[in-house]
Write an enzyme that holds these catalytic residues in place. Structure first.
Site, short mmCIF file in Angstrom:
data_model
loop_
_atom_site.label_atom_id
_atom_site.label_comp_id
_atom_site.label_asym_id
_atom_site.label_seq_id
_atom_site.Cartn_x
_atom_site.Cartn_y
_atom_site.Cartn_z
N HIS A 94 63.25 40.70 17.71
CA HIS A 94 64.60 41.10 17.31
C HIS A 94 64.69 42.57 16.93
CE1 HIS A 94 65.26 36.82 17.44
NE2 HIS A 94 64.41 36.62 16.45
N GLU A 124 77.97 45.11 16.31
CA GLU A 124 77.02 44.44 17.19
C GLU A 124 77.55 43.09 17.65
OE1 GLU A 124 73.10 44.30 15.59
OE2 GLU A 124 72.94 46.49 15.43
N GLU A 176 77.39 41.58 13.48
CA GLU A 176 77.51 42.31 12.22
C GLU A 176 77.96 43.73 12.52
OE1 GLU A 176 73.72 42.78 10.31
OE2 GLU A 176 72.78 43.68 12.07
N ASN A 206 76.78 47.50 11.40
CA ASN A 206 75.79 48.35 10.72
C ASN A 206 76.50 49.62 10.28
OD1 ASN A 206 73.12 47.28 10.48
ND2 ASN A 206 73.03 47.23 12.72
N GLU A 215 69.15 54.56 17.99
CA GLU A 215 69.50 54.74 19.40
C GLU A 215 70.80 55.52 19.60
OE1 GLU A 215 71.05 50.66 18.05
OE2 GLU A 215 69.28 51.92 17.72
N ARG A 273 61.44 54.35 22.50
CA ARG A 273 60.79 54.73 21.26
C ARG A 273 59.28 54.74 21.46
NH1 ARG A 273 64.27 51.27 16.77
NH2 ARG A 273 66.24 51.26 17.94
N ARG A 287 15.07 56.26 45.51
CA ARG A 287 14.73 55.21 44.55
C ARG A 287 13.36 55.43 43.93
NH1 ARG A 287 12.15 51.03 42.78
NH2 ARG A 287 10.61 51.14 44.44
N ASP A 288 12.29 55.09 44.64
CA ASP A 288 10.98 55.06 43.99
C ASP A 288 10.49 56.43 43.59
OD1 ASP A 288 8.84 53.80 42.88
OD2 ASP A 288 7.82 53.34 44.75
N ALA A 289 10.88 57.46 44.33
CA ALA A 289 10.41 58.80 43.99
C ALA A 289 10.92 59.22 42.61
CB ALA A 289 10.86 59.81 45.04
N HIS A 290 12.23 59.07 42.38
CA HIS A 290 12.74 59.48 41.07
C HIS A 290 12.45 58.44 39.99
CE1 HIS A 290 16.58 57.14 40.58
NE2 HIS A 290 16.64 57.19 41.90
N GLN A 291 12.22 57.20 40.41
CA GLN A 291 11.77 56.20 39.43
C GLN A 291 10.39 56.58 38.91
OE1 GLN A 291 12.41 52.05 40.39
NE2 GLN A 291 10.57 51.42 39.31
N ARG A 346 12.75 41.84 43.71
CA ARG A 346 11.62 41.28 42.97
C ARG A 346 11.52 39.76 43.13
NH1 ARG A 346 13.34 44.81 37.63
NH2 ARG A 346 12.41 46.79 38.27
N ASP A 389 6.59 39.80 44.93
CA ASP A 389 6.47 39.13 43.63
C ASP A 389 5.36 39.82 42.86
OD1 ASP A 389 7.02 36.76 41.76
OD2 ASP A 389 4.84 36.65 42.05
N LYS A 434 2.31 46.84 49.57
CA LYS A 434 2.96 47.54 48.47
C LYS A 434 1.88 47.98 47.48
CE LYS A 434 6.44 46.93 44.84
NZ LYS A 434 6.86 48.35 44.91
N HIS A 457 3.20 51.21 51.87
CA HIS A 457 3.77 51.93 50.74
C HIS A 457 2.64 52.29 49.77
CE1 HIS A 457 6.45 52.68 47.24
NE2 HIS A 457 5.52 52.03 46.55
N HIS A 486 1.46 55.30 46.35
CA HIS A 486 1.81 56.38 45.42
C HIS A 486 0.69 57.42 45.51
CE1 HIS A 486 5.23 54.52 43.15
NE2 HIS A 486 4.76 53.47 43.80
N THR A 537 6.41 45.53 38.38
CA THR A 537 7.45 44.89 37.56
C THR A 537 7.73 43.47 38.03
OG1 THR A 537 8.48 47.07 37.30
CG2 THR A 537 9.78 45.17 36.69
#
Length: 947
Positions: free
Chosen positions: A21, A61, A75, A77, A83, A128, A339-343, A412, A446, A509, A539, A541, A674
């Site tokens: 209201h 109103e 009523e 006012n 407004e 408003r 992936r693996d290089a920067h990991q 994995r 695995d 691996k 693969h 290292h 992992t």
């Protein structure tokens, strides 16, 4: 009225849009009502106020019954109302001025208010603007206004007060301002108000603006005819977080986009005050104060080929691609840089934006490569956990940028991309989505070479339609008969089982770089003889420095594909140099077909990128031939070194490497990758921290607070290791904790994950449009990490869009940066000041954004740390932290009765989680920590009374 019975009307206002209201949006005149009814309302109002000799401004109103259009008086006012501005805009009458003149004694005529001269022209709408949160039932929001800039232009009026840096308190009305717009028609006024609300900038506190926009873009409201129940009939209007708007400016289409600049500034302010969290692992001494982009425009233009090896895979399918690889005359390469290089070198911290910048050039330069290994493994959780990025978006954005080279991921097995087992349907659904999002080749392994786990991964990847590469986790030395169970026969048997599963290729691996040239030749030659039609992929290292020689030996022995990394991201614990392999095999029968000069710019690019990531470098300056003794995988080496620093064990790094080898034997001499490598690493650090050896481990196995990963491994939660579990260690550990062993494949006993229920719950939390099926998968795999990431995004936004030099390097006073958020959206941001600490522990960081001041309050967490001084555990009944870390679980509360050795809490030190056992039997009398608290070694956790 002027108090003499002389009254005039200023037409009418439609205030039907209400909440509880209370008026929300008003317009004048009430153009949607029939003219006859409007005239009738005017007459009623004039008769009533004239007879009452009404004086000054007032509002009569009425309520209109929509079915019959019958009016009911409510009523009067006797005052001016909020407004009144819409009436002023359509009549041109200054109501405030007029009522002051009447109050001073003027008549209507003297005030210039003659009914025949008053008309309503066009339509005006008022909204408003309040500091309220629509999604919390319009609860008032408080705080510092970061920036306050109003819309302006033809037909726009603003009434209110506010300014950048203003503090909004809970002690006054929540309305900041009101906008009033006018137009010749309702549609014109409505469009102007939508534009007005889009263009104003009130940041730092929540407002109801997105709610108002939801109302104004609703088809029912756009007709101009609504009832007082409109908002109640459409509760979805309050769900602003998930709102979308079809505006001309795309940066205004969602709440996330609307607040992107504010959240970026909050991120800059936070790292300026607090730095990066310890968990990110950025060495603060290596952060740069250079805010220039060092990798922009490094890569030259290159002609994009029409097709590459991926087109062969897509056209001929996995089996056809395997045949193509076997028939290929030279050796093919996989580039692991993404992936693996920067990991291995940079703790997996390379961000998507840096990969994307290199993507088009890589697509052309390596279009005849076997694959780009660019996803899976640790990249999935690290993206959310540390980089606050979406791993699925990384995959899909890179896929779009690289159409010609197959994408390869590391799966994995039954662990998918996690550190534990998941229900089978999670693994299957994950592989299905990964294939849909852009993965072509699934390298399935695995960590224990456990066949049942491998088969699940192979079947899941195969059912998704992927090229399945069955990988054997290599450990030991097939060329050394004294090395034990991991001999040639072991790997040949394992390879045959993988081929029987239907894999498209075999992979060796070698996680730690244990393959010597001699071992490479022996193993690959034997595999080639046993499986002449199956592609062999190797693969390794380069930890010991012999990687290039080993890969050439593998190629000479019959390998079809070998792994490598761009020169500036190769060597040490990463893969062998791609450029070195290209050069050494050029012009021979093993020629890779890759042009050495073409890849040179990539080398320059990644050399510069690596400098940006200097805070994540492990500090290695050379290879380490002692890998043949400790066997630490390359991908774990840098992480383990960082964890050791976090635990205060830097000076004991040589001892940790020795303990790693000892821990491996204690656990049964297992393949280490992992998550099994984590088990060995956790135990090694635990042994160093507690000054334990193999004898004391076995003697105290029933009571030691082993890392959680060790207990889970011995229980059988990640599978069965080659040769079985170490006894009597396993029996003792399980007995001391009252645990039963897991028999068979762990995931086989897990119930299917309810994706539908999870999606419903997540959408209820984050919004219907904010959650995709990929988000549900991310949550299924890493629920806590996902929730933390989403919480981070709410505060700091999508930081993945920030260039790395801005993401990493905190600003200082006087620093100026350029932030690009899209075409036509470039911001010059200067940090003006970092304020003094206020009573509430916050500092206000002031920026200039394109010359405009923004005020960003930030809590200074250093004050919390400075005031924290924990008691130390000493004496009977005191339970202390076994090492530095974070409390992640509390299993008891004050008053509980516990037995000695019972797990009362859990501590996480990076990726290692350990149970903290009760030191006595008795009642818990004090608990001094909460979940999330950081503790140091021997900090008092709780006290137990034995009485």
């Amino acid at each position: 009225g002027d108090g003499t019975g002389n009254v005039v009307h200023l037409y009418e206002r439609d205030c039907s849009v209400q909440r509880r209201h209370q008026k929300v949006i008003e317009m004048a005149p009430a153009w949607s009502l029939p003219d006859e009814l409007r005239a009738e309302l005017h007459k009623y109002a004039l008769d009533l106020t004239s007879r009452a000799n009404y004086k000054n401004a007032g509002t009569v109103e009425f309520l209109i019954e929509s079915a019959t259009m019958k009016p009911y008086f409510i009523e009067v006012n006797p005052r001016i109302q909020v407004e009144h501005t819409v009436t002023e805009e359509v009549t041109g009458i200054d109501i405030v001025k007029a009522q002051l003149r009447i109050a001073a004694g003027a008549t209507l005529e003297e005030a210039g208010l003659i009914q025949e001269n008053i008309s309503a022209r066009g339509v005006a709408i008022q909204s408003r603007v309040t500091t309220e949160n629509p999604e919390k039932d319009f609860a008032p929001d408080t705080g510092t206004i970061s920036v306050y800039r109003h819309s302006a232009g033809c037909g726009i009026r603003m009434d209110g007060i506010g300014y950048s840096g203003m503090t909004v308190t809970p002690y006054y009305d929540s309305m900041l301002c009101k906008y009033t717009v006018r137009g010749s028609t309702f549609t014109e006024a409505l469009n102007r108000m939508k534009r007005t609300l889009q263009e104003c900038r009130i940041r730092g506190v929540k407002t109801n603006i997105p709610f108002i926009l939801n109302v104004m873009t609703h088809p029912e409201f756009e007709t101009g005819i609504v009832t007082t129940s409109f908002i109640d009939d459409h509760p979805e209007l309050k769900m602003v977080s998930s709102s979308t708007w079809n505006f001309a400016a795309s940066d205004q289409s969602t709440q996330k986009k609307v607040g992107s600049t504010e959240r970026s500034l909050r991120y800059f302010a936070n790292i300026a005050v607090n730095g990066h969290p310890d968990e990110l692992g950025a060495d603060p001494t290596k952060l740069s104060n250079n805010h220039k982009d060092p990798t922009k425009n490094l890569l030259p233009h290159i002609e994009i080929p029409d097709s590459g090896t991926r087109q062969i895979l897509l056209e001929q399918g996995p089996a056809g691609y395997a045949k193509f690889v076997r028939e290929n005359k030279g050796v093919m390469l996989t580039d692991t840089t993404w992936r693996d290089a920067h990991q291995s070198l940079l703790a997996t911290r390379v961000r998507t934006s840096d990969l994307l910048r290199a993507a088009p050039y890589t697509n052309a330069a390596l279009s005849n490569a076997f694959s780009l290994e660019m996803w899976g493994g640790a990249t999935f959780d690290v993206a959310m956990r540390f980089l606050n990025e979406c791993p699925w978006e990384r995959l899909e954005q890179l896929r779009e940028a690289v159409p010609n080279v197959p994408f390869q991921m590391l799966l994995r097995g039954a662990n998918a991309v996690g550190y534990t087992n998941y229900p089978d349907n999670v693994v299957y659904k994950f592989c299905e989505q990964a294939k849909t999002s852009g993965v072509d080749i699934f390298r399935v392994f695995d960590s224990l070479n456990y066949i049942d786990n491998l088969k699940l991964g192979v079947d899941a990847a195969g059912s998704a339609g992927g090229f399945v590469e069955g990988a054997m986790s290599y450990t030991g030395d097939v060329a050394d008969p004294t090395k034990g169970k991991y001999n040639l026969e072991y790997y040949l048997d394992l390879a045959s089982k993988l081929v029987d599963m239907g894999v498209h290729s075999l992979a060796i691996k070698d996680m730690a770089g244990l393959l010597t040239p001699r071992a490479s030749k022996m193993l690959v030659s034997a595999l080639r003889e046993e499986h002449p039609d199956v592609p062999i992929h190797v693969h390794t290292h380069d930890t010991a420095g012999s990687g290039v020689a080993s890969m050439i030996a593998a190629a000479e022995a019959g390998a079809d594909v070998v792994d490598s990394a761009i020169d500036s991201m190769s060597g040490l614990t990463s893969q062998p140099s791609l450029g070195a392999l290209v050069a050494n095999m050029a012009g021979t029968e093993f020629d890779t077909g890759i042009n050495a000069s073409t890849i040179s710019p990539l080398n320059t690019y990644w050399e510069n990128v690596r400098q940006v990531y200097a805070p994540f470098e492990s500090g290695q300056l050379s290879g380490s031939s002692d890998v043949y003794q400790h066997e630490i995988p390359g991908g774990q080496y840098t992480n383990l070194l960082f964890q050791s620093r976090q635990l205060g064990l830097t000076e004991k790094w040589p001892e940790i490497k020795m303990k790693y080898a000892e821990a491996n034997i204690i656990l049964g001499d297992i393949p280490k990758v992992t998550p099994s490598s984590k088990v060995v690493g956790d135990l090694a650090q635990f042994m160093v921290a507690q000054n334990l050896d193999a004898t004391s481990i076995l003697d105290q196995a029933e009571t030691l607070a082993f890392p959680q990963s060790v207990v889970q491994y011995l229980r059988g939660e990640i599978g069965i290791p080659p040769g079985g579990f170490p006894e009597p260690l396993r029996t003792k550990v399980l007995k001391g904790r009252g645990l039963e062993p897991v028999e068979g494949r762990p995931g086989a006993f897990l119930k299917d994950y309810d994706f539908e229920a999870a999606e419903t719950k997540l959408k209820a939390t984050y919004g219907e449009s904010a959650i995709s099926s990929k988000d549900v998968l991310s949550h299924a795999l890493y629920p806590d990490v996902f929730i933390d990431w989403k919480a981070f995004e709410v505060v700091y936004g999508e930081v993945g869009n920030l260039p790395t030099h801005l993401f990493l390097n905190p600003m200082k006073e006087g620093d100026e940066i350029e932030l690009f958020e899209g075409v036509g959206r470039s911001y010059l941001i200067k940090m003006i000041s970092k304020g003094e600490v206020k009573d509430d522990g916050t500092r206000v960081v002031v920026f200039e954004v394109n010359g405009e001041r923004w005020f960003m309050p930030v809590t200074d967490h250093s004050l919390e740390a400075a005031g924290a001084q924990r008691e130390k555990a000493s004496g009977p009944g005191t339970v202390g932290s076994p090492m530095p870390g974070v409390i992640v679980k509390m299993n008891v509360k004050v008053g509980d009765v516990v037995k000695e050795g019972e797990a009362v809490a859990s501590l996480s030190a990076m990726k290692m989680e350990s149970n903290i056992p009760a030191t006595a039997t008795g009642k818990i009398t004090r608990i001094l920590v909460n979940i999330g608290d950081k503790v140091e070694g021997d900090d008092l956790i709780m006290e137990i009374s034995s009485e």
